[in-house]
Design a protein around this motif. Sequence first.
Motif, short mmCIF file in Angstrom:
data_model
loop_
_atom_site.label_atom_id
_atom_site.label_comp_id
_atom_site.label_asym_id
_atom_site.label_seq_id
_atom_site.Cartn_x
_atom_site.Cartn_y
_atom_site.Cartn_z
N LEU A 214 39.49 -6.54 51.16
CA LEU A 214 39.33 -6.00 52.51
C LEU A 214 39.02 -4.51 52.46
O LEU A 214 38.14 -4.03 53.18
N ASN A 215 39.75 -3.78 51.63
CA ASN A 215 39.52 -2.34 51.53
C ASN A 215 38.11 -2.03 51.05
O ASN A 215 37.46 -1.10 51.54
N ILE A 274 35.09 -10.68 58.03
CA ILE A 274 35.96 -10.72 56.84
C ILE A 274 37.39 -10.88 57.30
O ILE A 274 37.98 -9.95 57.87
N ALA A 275 37.95 -12.08 57.11
CA ALA A 275 39.34 -12.36 57.46
C ALA A 275 40.20 -12.18 56.22
O ALA A 275 39.89 -12.73 55.17
N ALA A 276 41.29 -11.43 56.35
CA ALA A 276 42.10 -11.11 55.18
C ALA A 276 43.58 -11.12 55.53
O ALA A 276 43.99 -10.87 56.68
N PRO A 288 31.75 -6.73 61.40
CA PRO A 288 30.57 -5.86 61.43
C PRO A 288 29.57 -6.30 62.49
O PRO A 288 29.54 -7.48 62.88
N HIS A 289 28.76 -5.34 62.96
CA HIS A 289 27.70 -5.63 63.95
C HIS A 289 28.26 -6.34 65.18
O HIS A 289 27.65 -7.29 65.69
N THR A 290 29.41 -5.90 65.66
CA THR A 290 30.10 -6.60 66.74
C THR A 290 30.34 -5.64 67.91
O THR A 290 30.91 -4.56 67.73
N SER A 291 29.94 -6.06 69.08
CA SER A 291 30.16 -5.25 70.27
C SER A 291 31.63 -5.25 70.66
O SER A 291 32.42 -6.07 70.17
#
Length: 379
Positions: A214-215, A274-276, A288-291
């Motif tokens: 994730l990091n 990315i689910a972590a 990412p790329h999310t409003s």
Amino acid sequence: MMQPLGDPVIPGQRDHSADVGLLLVEADERMARDICAAIEAGATLSIPAGETASSHATRSATEPVRFAIQHVVPSITSLQNAVLDNVDMVICSMALPDGSGLDALAVLRRMRRELPVVLTGLPCDAPLAVEAIRSGARDFVVINSNTIMSLPMVLEKSLAHHRIRQENERLHTDLSRSLSELAIKNQQLQMMITQLESMARTDELTGMSNRRWLNLMLEGHWADATRHDLPLAFVMMDLDGFKILNDQMGHQVGDDILRLAGRMIAANCRDVDIAARYGGDEFCLLMPHTSIDDAILVSQRVHNAFMLAAAARPQDEPRVAMSAGVAHIDLSRPVNVAEFVRHADEALYAAKAAGKQQIMIRHETGLVPCPPFGLRDSA
């Protein structure tokens, strides 16, 4: 000593004084005797059958290698009944009573494909030389009074070429085998590397990405978002009441709840997210790329899915819920990735402080609760 014309090749009948045993396929008795005389006159060869050019190089010049005709057969029919165990090389005439030398060559290649064959013929047969070589003959010799005595030299050259070709084929086979084995090893190594890479970025309990991965993803997507002015959202989630359940029901039930949370998060986010598992009962979702609206919508879907799944657990278990905090690069205006994560953590802490089981959003000026779940599409 030459066997009489028509005698079959009999196992165990080889002249053991010779290192290279020849089979002569010749219908003309006079020609057969002339060939035998020529072979006997120049019987010493440089490279014996059963040896490669490299192995023969170690032989002493004082150790002559004998080359002798062991048997003579006059026809293809006789050849088909022959046993070739003691034969190292074949001299075959183009003129046979029941076919041509090319026919005999085809029979020999079926019987022992690796056996070197030299075809002989009259000057009128010379146009067939190319076809003979293409068919597998090692050489083609036009026999006349001037060339017959050079036949041993032709045999020596043909045998040398045959041994070199055999060695090349062996080396090619060994190389192909080595390359195949290397390809298999490389494939196994690549599979092992892929497996190790997967293990290095995967949380063992839930199968989600771990904090280390994730990091790395945070750093990369933060760099892309700030460089190209792209939207980026980050959600932190925590299970309310998990410690009580874990203490009362044990770690096995606690692990089941953690796996349930992982499944609900993974099932309700997008492939690009990315689910972590962040650690303990904390989870994260990098989008990412999310409003802003889509980030809130996905957070609600995950929250609602987990609440429904947790409510279906056995009634004797302490109830577990979920709180979440949402940060968006365009809302809270973080200056670096560490502050971005801290904003989501602050929103999560505010959600738990406000009574748990809810979602808070971090704005640049403060924290606000997420709109009621029923007001947004959670399908």
